[in-house]
Write an enzyme that holds these catalytic residues in place. Structure first.
Site, PDB file in Angstrom:
ATOM      1  N   CYS A   2       8.948  15.668  10.390  1.00  0.00           N
ATOM      2  CA  CYS A   2       9.246  14.437   9.668  1.00  0.00           C
ATOM      3  C   CYS A   2       8.858  14.562   8.191  1.00  0.00           C
ATOM      4  O   CYS A   2       7.981  15.341   7.822  1.00  0.00           O
ATOM      5  CB  CYS A   2       8.521  13.215  10.234  1.00  0.00           C
ATOM      6  SG  CYS A   2       8.758  12.999  11.993  1.00  0.00           S
ATOM      7  N   ASN A  98       3.923  10.903   9.370  1.00  0.00           N
ATOM      8  CA  ASN A  98       4.288  12.275   9.739  1.00  0.00           C
ATOM      9  C   ASN A  98       3.092  12.866  10.487  1.00  0.00           C
ATOM     10  O   ASN A  98       1.986  12.858   9.944  1.00  0.00           O
ATOM     11  CB  ASN A  98       4.601  13.068   8.462  1.00  0.00           C
ATOM     12  CG  ASN A  98       4.666  14.576   8.684  1.00  0.00           C
ATOM     13  OD1 ASN A  98       4.331  15.342   7.806  1.00  0.00           O
ATOM     14  ND2 ASN A  98       5.102  15.000   9.839  1.00  0.00           N
ATOM     15  N   GLY A  99       3.322  13.343  11.696  1.00  0.00           N
ATOM     16  CA  GLY A  99       2.225  13.921  12.471  1.00  0.00           C
ATOM     17  C   GLY A  99       2.300  13.430  13.907  1.00  0.00           C
ATOM     18  O   GLY A  99       3.323  12.909  14.348  1.00  0.00           O
ATOM     19  N   HIS A 492      12.968  47.020  34.752  1.00  0.00           N
ATOM     20  CA  HIS A 492      11.782  46.402  35.366  1.00  0.00           C
ATOM     21  C   HIS A 492      12.007  44.933  35.696  1.00  0.00           C
ATOM     22  O   HIS A 492      11.036  44.203  35.911  1.00  0.00           O
ATOM     23  CB  HIS A 492      10.569  46.576  34.451  1.00  0.00           C
ATOM     24  CG  HIS A 492      10.188  48.012  34.256  1.00  0.00           C
ATOM     25  ND1 HIS A 492       9.697  48.798  35.278  1.00  0.00           N
ATOM     26  CD2 HIS A 492      10.283  48.828  33.176  1.00  0.00           C
ATOM     27  CE1 HIS A 492       9.485  50.029  34.829  1.00  0.00           C
ATOM     28  NE2 HIS A 492       9.841  50.067  33.561  1.00  0.00           N
ATOM     29  N   LYS A 591      13.481  22.502   9.556  1.00  0.00           N
ATOM     30  CA  LYS A 591      13.150  23.689   8.758  1.00  0.00           C
ATOM     31  C   LYS A 591      11.642  23.936   8.718  1.00  0.00           C
ATOM     32  O   LYS A 591      11.187  25.066   8.729  1.00  0.00           O
ATOM     33  CB  LYS A 591      13.705  23.489   7.340  1.00  0.00           C
ATOM     34  CG  LYS A 591      13.472  24.652   6.406  1.00  0.00           C
ATOM     35  CD  LYS A 591      14.367  25.813   6.760  1.00  0.00           C
ATOM     36  CE  LYS A 591      14.140  27.027   5.874  1.00  0.00           C
ATOM     37  NZ  LYS A 591      14.550  28.260   6.573  1.00  0.00           N
TER      38      LYS A 591
HETATM   39  O1  M6R Z   1       8.076  28.227   7.491  1.00  0.00           O
HETATM   40  P1  M6R Z   1       7.669  29.275   8.475  1.00  0.00           P
HETATM   41  O2  M6R Z   1       8.112  30.644   8.057  1.00  0.00           O
HETATM   42  O3  M6R Z   1       6.218  29.254   8.800  1.00  0.00           O
HETATM   43  O4  M6R Z   1       8.450  28.905   9.808  1.00  0.00           O
HETATM   44  C1  M6R Z   1       8.205  29.595  10.993  1.00  0.00           C
HETATM   45  C2  M6R Z   1       9.289  29.335  11.999  1.00  0.00           C
HETATM   46  O5  M6R Z   1       9.349  27.989  12.322  1.00  0.00           O
HETATM   47  C3  M6R Z   1      10.661  29.781  11.470  1.00  0.00           C
HETATM   48  O6  M6R Z   1      10.668  31.115  11.103  1.00  0.00           O
HETATM   49  C4  M6R Z   1      11.739  29.541  12.540  1.00  0.00           C
HETATM   50  O7  M6R Z   1      11.528  30.371  13.629  1.00  0.00           O
HETATM   51  C5  M6R Z   1      13.125  29.761  11.926  1.00  0.00           C
HETATM   52  N1  M6R Z   1      13.917  28.586  12.118  1.00  0.00           N
HETATM   53  C6  M6R Z   1      13.865  30.871  12.522  1.00  0.00           C
HETATM   54  O8  M6R Z   1      15.104  31.053  11.911  1.00  0.00           O
END
Ligand code: M6R
Length: 596
Positions: A2, A98-99, A492, A591
């Site tokens: 958020c 947010n949280g 495996h 993101k």
């Molecule tokens: O902002 P960050 O690099 O810490 O984010 C880590 C992951 O959430 C991020 O790499 C996620 O796996 C991506 N959406 C993959 O494409």
């Protein structure tokens, strides 16, 4: 996750809306806004993208106060009722948050037993329901004290001209200038509007009106230093590309070149020399998702250059009983620098005396601010949820860091020819990235894959690390089930899943491993599975029959797997577009993952 925004000043709705658009990467399940106009709340909410809100808002040029929110659902379905802001029973107080409030069920039950009525399932509504009529600082503090969990909270009352705020573990920044105040989950909203901002620390709370911000911690008023905004206004557009993701893949070459130059600067040399003074005995690379996958490759390079290195998923770190002391280098990899799980491990490592090095793409992120040392990826804004150029930047940064650390390790160290050669010639040889490679072949492969429900990725050594990332990329934007595994692990267990309904992408970047890939693909073919080979290696013609498709990728020099990484990103992108998904904003994801 958020994103939250607060605003006091002219064109309140416009500024809140523009801010929401910038914070949309933090969640796009729903969005909402409440403004106080002459003692009356105006509230707008909508499901889905922030742009859905725009035609509901009544924009007003006059001075106003408001709060807004873009949601990634944690508690409660994606409904208008659960969209923020949330309200007190008398609807005089509005809250965005947010949280995650961990004790919200207990708090809710208590309130229900007192006769309070709830309209939704959100944990945030529980905060709002503690208020009535107006907010005083004492009341605000007493409610915050009841909360367990993570929060950045903004609260307004229709009877006041203040915004109340509190922060614990979720990011919150405030800027003030000429009778205008803005709150935001990240500072991108301040670019072009403010020169200075405050970073709130955990446990801080207070209130702001159009002229001042009053900060408190532990019931005492505190004064805070503000930070300058040095970055230029940075607007990211898709340019000639249909999606940010494709544009960002195409930016990889420039991003890698920048890192190559950066790693050779005296600033980085000094940083590494400072770290080395600590007689490093152990290195941990820590991250989540793609950042973790990049760390896996980094780990191989650190080991190659003689370091005792491991790569650990941030979310699993606390269960690994890892010993950390002042000779442990903890490398935190994060594009956003705001990933909750990663930051939690950072705090833990700091308390144990570990040396914390952040590798991040966001200059003002929490990771940047909390790390002892910082290496900037400088990849430019990455908008698409699927990490592409930032992942590649993380891989390149980790590999070059390992080499440079080795190079600087000893005062009079003379590198053996092989290592020295690699360091000296990296510039010329490693970065033969071919961004335009095999476009039509990759599209054809994507067409082929998009018909399958199950896609497997296999590789060995570093190619397994790459397989993990290829698989993650595909599943997150195409929604096809996908699994990556080391090729010799097939027998495996996973082989039981292989039949004519599956396709496997076999990756090979090292000539001496091609035999293993061929034999694994024979096992798959024998069970009716389809196999696509993605390789930079030469393959004898007699083995072609073991594969349904072969994509030959040009070597990218010393880091010869980089072109394979880019090919896998493109395959995932094309599959997503063939399936009419929006690769920039995949369902259920955000993101920046700022919750546990
Ligand atoms: O902002 P960050 O690099 O810490 O984010 C880590 C992951 O959430 C991020 O790499 C996620 O796996 C991506 N959406 C993959 O494409």
């Amino acid at each position: 996750m958020c994103g939250i925004i607060g605003y006091i000043g002219f064109e309140c709705e416009k500024n809140l809306y523009e801010g929401l658009k910038k914070l949309e990467y933090r969640g796009y399940d729903s969005s909402g806004m409440t403004t106080n106009r002459d003692g009356k709340f105006n509230t707008y909410k909508s499901i889905g993208r922030v742009e859905n809100l725009s035609n509901k808002i009544i924009f007003n040029n006059k001075n106003g106060i408001g709060i807004a929110h873009t949601r990634w659902a944690t508690h409660g379905n994606v409904t208008l009722q659960n969209a923020h802001p949330h309200f007190s029973e008398d609807e005089k107080i509005a809250i965005v948050h947010n949280g995650i409030i961990e004790n919200y069920i207990d708090l809710k039950e208590k309130l229900i037993s007192q006769g309070v009525k709830f309209y939704g399932e959100s944990d945030t509504e529980v905060i709002a329901k503690h208020f009535k009529k107006d907010i005083s600082l004492e009341k605000f503090k007493s409610v915050i004290d009841k909360l367990k969990g993570t929060y950045a909270i903004l609260a307004i009352s229709c009877n006041s001209d203040k915004i109340f705020f509190a922060k614990n573990k979720s990011p919150l920044y405030i800027a003030l200038d000429k009778e205008t105040v803005m709150f935001s989950s990240d500072i991108s909203c301040f670019f072009g509007k403010f020169d200075k901002f405050y970073t709130l620390e955990d446990g801080e709370y207070g209130f702001a009106d159009k002229n001042s911000i009053i900060f408190y911690k532990n019931s005492k008023k505190i004064s805070k230093q503000c930070n300058e905004i040095k970055s230029k206004l940075c607007i990211s557009s898709k340019g000639r590309f249909k999606h940010f993701m494709l544009k960002e893949i195409f930016e990889s070459k420039k991003v890698g070149n920048n890192i190559l130059k950066y790693i050779q600067t005296s600033k980085v040399t000094k940083l590494i020399n400072d770290i080395l003074k600590n007689d490093i005995e152990k290195i941990y690379l820590i991250g989540c998702g793609s950042a973790y996958n990049a760390g896996l490759i980094g780990k191989r390079f650190f080991r190659l250059y003689g370091y005792d290195a491991d790569c650990i998923l941030a979310s699993e770190f606390e269960h690994e009983n890892i010993f950390i002391n002042n000779k442990t280098l903890c490398i935190f990899i994060s594009q956003s620098g705001e990933t909750y799980d990663t930051l939690k491990v950072l705090d833990l490592c700091k308390t144990k005396g570990g040396i914390c090095l952040g590798i991040t793409n966001v200059e003002y992120s929490t990771l940047s601010q909390k790390s002892d040392y910082l290496l900037s990826l400088n990849a430019g804004v990455e908008k698409a949820v699927a990490s592409t150029k930032a992942y590649l930047a993380q891989v390149v940064m980790c590999c070059l860091l390992a080499i440079k650390m080795k190079y600087l390790s000893y005062d009079n160290y003379i590198l053996d020819n092989k290592n020295y050669d690699i360091y000296k010639r990296f510039g010329k040889e490693y970065y033969n990235l071919d961004i335009n490679l095999n476009e039509s072949n990759l599209k054809e492969i994507a067409e082929f894959i998009s018909c399958f429900k199950y896609v497997f990725y296999i590789g060995k050594g570093v190619d397994y690390d790459i397989a993990l990332e290829g698989s993650l990329k595909l599943k997150e934007i195409s929604y096809i089930f996908s699994l990556a595994l080391p090729c010799l692990e097939l027998k495996h267990g996973t082989l039981a899943l292989i039949d004519e309904n599956t396709v496997t992408i076999a990756i090979c970047s090292e000539q001496n491993l091609i035999d293993k890939i061929i034999s694994s693909s024979q096992e798959i073919k024998a069970r009716g599975g389809k196999v696509i080979l993605l390789t930079i290696c030469d393959i004898e013609e007699q083995y072609n029959k073991n594969f349904d498709r072969i994509i030959k990728v040009s070597s990218s020099g010393k880091l010869n797997f980089l072109n394979i990484i880019i090919s896998l990103q493109k395959i995932a992108y094309y599959v997503a577009t063939i399936k009419c998904n929006n690769p920039d904003m995949p369902k259920n994801l955000a993101k920046s993952v700022t919750v546990e």
